[in-house]
Design a protein around this motif. Structure first.
Motif, PDB file in Angstrom:
ATOM      1  N   VAL A  33     -30.787  25.253  21.636  1.00  0.00           N
ATOM      2  CA  VAL A  33     -30.634  24.091  22.514  1.00  0.00           C
ATOM      3  C   VAL A  33     -29.328  23.379  22.193  1.00  0.00           C
ATOM      4  O   VAL A  33     -29.031  23.100  21.030  1.00  0.00           O
ATOM      5  N   ILE A  34     -28.545  23.091  23.235  1.00  0.00           N
ATOM      6  CA  ILE A  34     -27.285  22.366  23.093  1.00  0.00           C
ATOM      7  C   ILE A  34     -27.408  21.056  23.847  1.00  0.00           C
ATOM      8  O   ILE A  34     -27.670  21.041  25.054  1.00  0.00           O
ATOM      9  N   ASP A 111     -38.355  33.540  29.178  1.00  0.00           N
ATOM     10  CA  ASP A 111     -38.522  34.019  27.804  1.00  0.00           C
ATOM     11  C   ASP A 111     -37.233  34.573  27.214  1.00  0.00           C
ATOM     12  O   ASP A 111     -37.020  34.514  26.004  1.00  0.00           O
ATOM     13  N   SER A 112     -36.375  35.123  28.058  1.00  0.00           N
ATOM     14  CA  SER A 112     -35.160  35.776  27.564  1.00  0.00           C
ATOM     15  C   SER A 112     -34.017  34.806  27.292  1.00  0.00           C
ATOM     16  O   SER A 112     -32.948  35.213  26.825  1.00  0.00           O
ATOM     17  N   THR A 113     -34.213  33.511  27.561  1.00  0.00           N
ATOM     18  CA  THR A 113     -33.127  32.534  27.453  1.00  0.00           C
ATOM     19  C   THR A 113     -32.566  32.467  26.038  1.00  0.00           C
ATOM     20  O   THR A 113     -33.293  32.226  25.078  1.00  0.00           O
ATOM     21  N   ARG A 114     -31.265  32.660  25.931  1.00  0.00           N
ATOM     22  CA  ARG A 114     -30.598  32.575  24.619  1.00  0.00           C
ATOM     23  C   ARG A 114     -30.090  31.164  24.355  1.00  0.00           C
ATOM     24  O   ARG A 114     -30.177  30.660  23.240  1.00  0.00           O
ATOM     25  N   LEU A 115     -29.530  30.539  25.392  1.00  0.00           N
ATOM     26  CA  LEU A 115     -28.994  29.189  25.263  1.00  0.00           C
ATOM     27  C   LEU A 115     -29.550  28.311  26.375  1.00  0.00           C
ATOM     28  O   LEU A 115     -29.637  28.747  27.525  1.00  0.00           O
ATOM     29  N   VAL A 116     -29.899  27.076  26.047  1.00  0.00           N
ATOM     30  CA  VAL A 116     -30.255  26.107  27.080  1.00  0.00           C
ATOM     31  C   VAL A 116     -29.398  24.860  26.866  1.00  0.00           C
ATOM     32  O   VAL A 116     -29.441  24.233  25.810  1.00  0.00           O
TER      33      VAL A 116
END
Length: 275
Positions: A33-34, A111-116
């Motif tokens: 998370v950014i 589910d595949s999210t690397r960055l949010v």
């Protein structure tokens, strides 16, 4: 007065506990998370548009959540990138909180999210005090905001793990003093990286994505001196230590409501607002 302070500390303590759990949960699923903070009109949406497009070109699974008091404008813009985007309307609340973010991510984030990327409400005061469970906190400021911005908002800049200067294409026109700005950032947050960007010219495009991916791959983010004193630390019994930099609570009609989600898309520009 003591009761007010106790309430403020309790609100922040609860948020720290939730943020710690959210950070742990996101790490377990391989998602970073950014948290993006800035004043209104700093250009963070324009910069994020470019970063999301670049991420898609590189095949990096990303998503974005945009928070505003009103309108779905930013989510519509970000959705043009073709990545999953969600708008959160806070209905007057001046910041996101960890519980609010967690509820909006649950059941929506692929589910595949690397960055949010979380585009926080445009405000450098309240959001600075609320840990969202992020792995990377980024503070943005445009060249039009003045070189002394870091001194006026020491908590926001003092807790930043990356500082981004936007709209550098008009730096000369507004007389932006880059060395002075860098010196002021260094004064409140020694050692933090300062990146120059222009969404219009593409200057610095990809640096934010690169730094986020580095953190996702296990590279330690910058640790602010202020952060070592206040943010994200836990007592020996495992309970969170509150951020003592700007404790306050915001009575609000929607205090128990995580904010209404007005715009959701997993497909990008073809998606429509949800009633």
């Amino acid at each position: 007065m003591c009761r007010v302070v106790d309430l403020q500390q309790a609100v922040l303590a609860k948020n720290e506990t939730t943020a710690h759990a959210l950070r742990t949960g996101m790490a377990a699923r391989g998602t970073t998370v950014i948290n993006l903070l800035s004043s209104p009109g700093s250009g963070k949406t324009a910069l994020l548009e470019g970063e999301l497009l670049l991420a898609r070109e590189r095949g990096v699974p990303v998503a974005a959540l945009s928070a505003d008091l009103a309108t779905e404008n930013d989510a519509r813009r970000l959705a043009r990138s073709g990545v999953p985007v969600k708008q959160v309307l806070t209905d007057g609340l001046c910041h996101l909180e960890a519980d609010m973010l967690g509820r909006h991510l649950e059941g929506w984030l692929p589910d595949s999210t690397r960055l949010v990327f979380v585009e926080n409400v445009g405000n450098l005061v309240c959001p600075a005090s609320y840990d969202l469970g992020e792995a990377l906190r980024v503070v943005l400021a445009s060249v039009t905001e003045g070189e002394d911005k870091p001194l006026k908002y020491p908590t926001a800049f003092g807790l930043a793990q990356l500082v981004v200067v936007t709209k550098t294409d008009i730096a000369d026109a507004v007389g932006f003093d880059e060395p002075a700005f860098r010196a002021h950032v260094e004064q409140v947050n020694p050692g933090v990286e300062v990146v120059l960007t222009s969404a219009r010219r593409g200057e610095g495009l990809g640096v934010l994505l690169d730094r986020a991916m580095a953190v996702a791959d296990g590279e330690p983010a910058h640790e602010p001196v202020m952060g070592r004193r206040h943010r994200g630390h836990h007592h020996t019994d495992g309970s969170p230590q509150t951020n003592g930099s700007h404790p306050h609570a915001h009575p609000h009609d929607c205090a128990d409501d995580p904010g209404q989600s007005a715009y959701v898309t997993s497909a990008g520009p073809s998606a429509q607002p949800r009633a």
